[in-house]
Design an enzyme around this catalytic site. Structure first.
Site, PDB file in Angstrom:
ATOM      1  N   PRO A   1       0.811  -1.207   0.000  1.00  0.00           N
ATOM      2  CA  PRO A   1       0.000   0.000   0.000  1.00  0.00           C
ATOM      3  C   PRO A   1       0.848   1.261   0.000  1.00  0.00           C
ATOM      4  O   PRO A   1       1.627   1.494   0.913  1.00  0.00           O
ATOM      5  CB  PRO A   1      -0.788  -0.103   1.300  1.00  0.00           C
ATOM      6  N   GLU A   2       0.662   2.054  -1.015  1.00  0.00           N
ATOM      7  CA  GLU A   2       1.234   3.386  -1.062  1.00  0.00           C
ATOM      8  C   GLU A   2       0.086   4.365  -0.814  1.00  0.00           C
ATOM      9  O   GLU A   2      -1.016   3.948  -0.469  1.00  0.00           O
ATOM     10  CB  GLU A   2       1.903   3.639  -2.421  1.00  0.00           C
TER      11      GLU A   2
END
Length: 270
Positions: A2-3
């Site tokens: 997850p960015e």
DNA sequence: CTCCGATCCTGATGGC
DNA sequence: TGCCATCAGGATCGGA
């Protein structure tokens, strides 16, 4: 996994389900995350109301009025609202049980995620040195240019540094650099002011486009409703080594001697 | 100060 | 089919 776009997707999904609810219990099945979950949290959280959900870079912040929970998804984490009676899987380290029979359940096979608590958000060591939010006005080409003075670090690694700008990970760094026509290995201090304007705009655009479609699902990321993101269908370079550049047809190159792979078009990016 | 490499942990994938 | 090596979306830390 997850960015920024994936964390923002998660946040937006959770807001209508979690804001205004009261915490009944914290159920911990495995404390061994990036930092161990503090045992005090089980007694500290019940009775508290989740007033707001914010995001800072890749950190999700549950505002409890007096104090905040800091959640980080690490490489492999995801959050979902599920019925509390649903049996947890083997990689679900904790539930935050709230009113209404639902709980916020974390899944994190690699255990690089985190659940922390602070009553002094601005001074928390993980948040305090974070750079500006890329989608806020203080982020600009002028800012990047200023921070890059005298730095010889590769621009790809410069963008991954959360102290420079918050929330950009390897996928979006590579995509933004392609969009701006900048070679990922170029020294940060050897990029013109004009090109930094282009790069800042590219970062904003790629993040907004990813958020609009629910982020990128490479393996198993899903938003808080369990649905995957679709930005992987729009990736121009990330993961496309050997495939033709969508601009000029040249084969996309993967640089693996860096700790994280860089993907770029040797013709379009200088 | 800056930069590089090692590190935490598990799962998926590809080559032989 | 099975085994082994390699690679992953992150971020901190120690040492050069």
């Amino acid at each position: 996994m997850p960015e920024l776009p994936e964390v923002e997707t998660t946040r937006r999904g959770l807001v209508p389900l979690l804001c205004g609810t009261r915490i009944i219990a914290l159920v911990v099945r495995d404390r061994r995350l990036r930092w161990p979950i503090a045992p005090q949290l089980e007694t500290l959280l019940p009775g508290r109301t989740i007033a707001r959900i914010d995001r800072r870079g890749k950190y999700l912040l549950l505002d409890l009025g007096e104090g905040s929970l800091i959640i980080h998804l690490g490489m492999s984490g995801s959050l979902q609202m599920v019925a509390t009676r649903k049996p947890p899987g083997p990689w679900d380290p904790f539930d935050i049980v709230v009113t209404g029979g639902q709980c916020l359940r974390m899944r994190d096979p690699r255990r690089f995620g985190a659940l922390l608590y602070t009553e002094d958000r601005p001074h928390h060591p993980l948040l305090r040195h974070l750079g500006p939010e890329p989608l806020e006005p203080e982020f600009s080409g002028a800012y990047l240019y200023h921070r890059a003075r005298g730095r010889r670090i590769a621009i790809r690694d410069f963008l991954l540094n959360g102290q420079i700008v918050a929330g950009i990970g390897n996928i979006y760094a590579n995509e933004a650099l392609f969009s701006a026509g900048i070679h990922p290995g170029r020294a940060a201090g050897r990029i013109s002011r004009t090109r930094y304007d282009t790069l800042a705009a590219a970062i904003v655009a790629v993040l907004n486009r990813a958020i609009a479609v629910g982020g990128t699902t490479l393996k198993d990321f899903s938003g808080s409703d369990g649905r995957p993101g679709y930005f992987q269908q729009q990736l121009q370079v990330y993961g496309r080594a050997g495939d033709p550049c969508l601009g000029c047809g040249t084969q996309i190159v993967r640089l693996s001697h860096l700790t994280r792979s860089s993907y770029y078009c040797p013709h379009c990016q200088r």
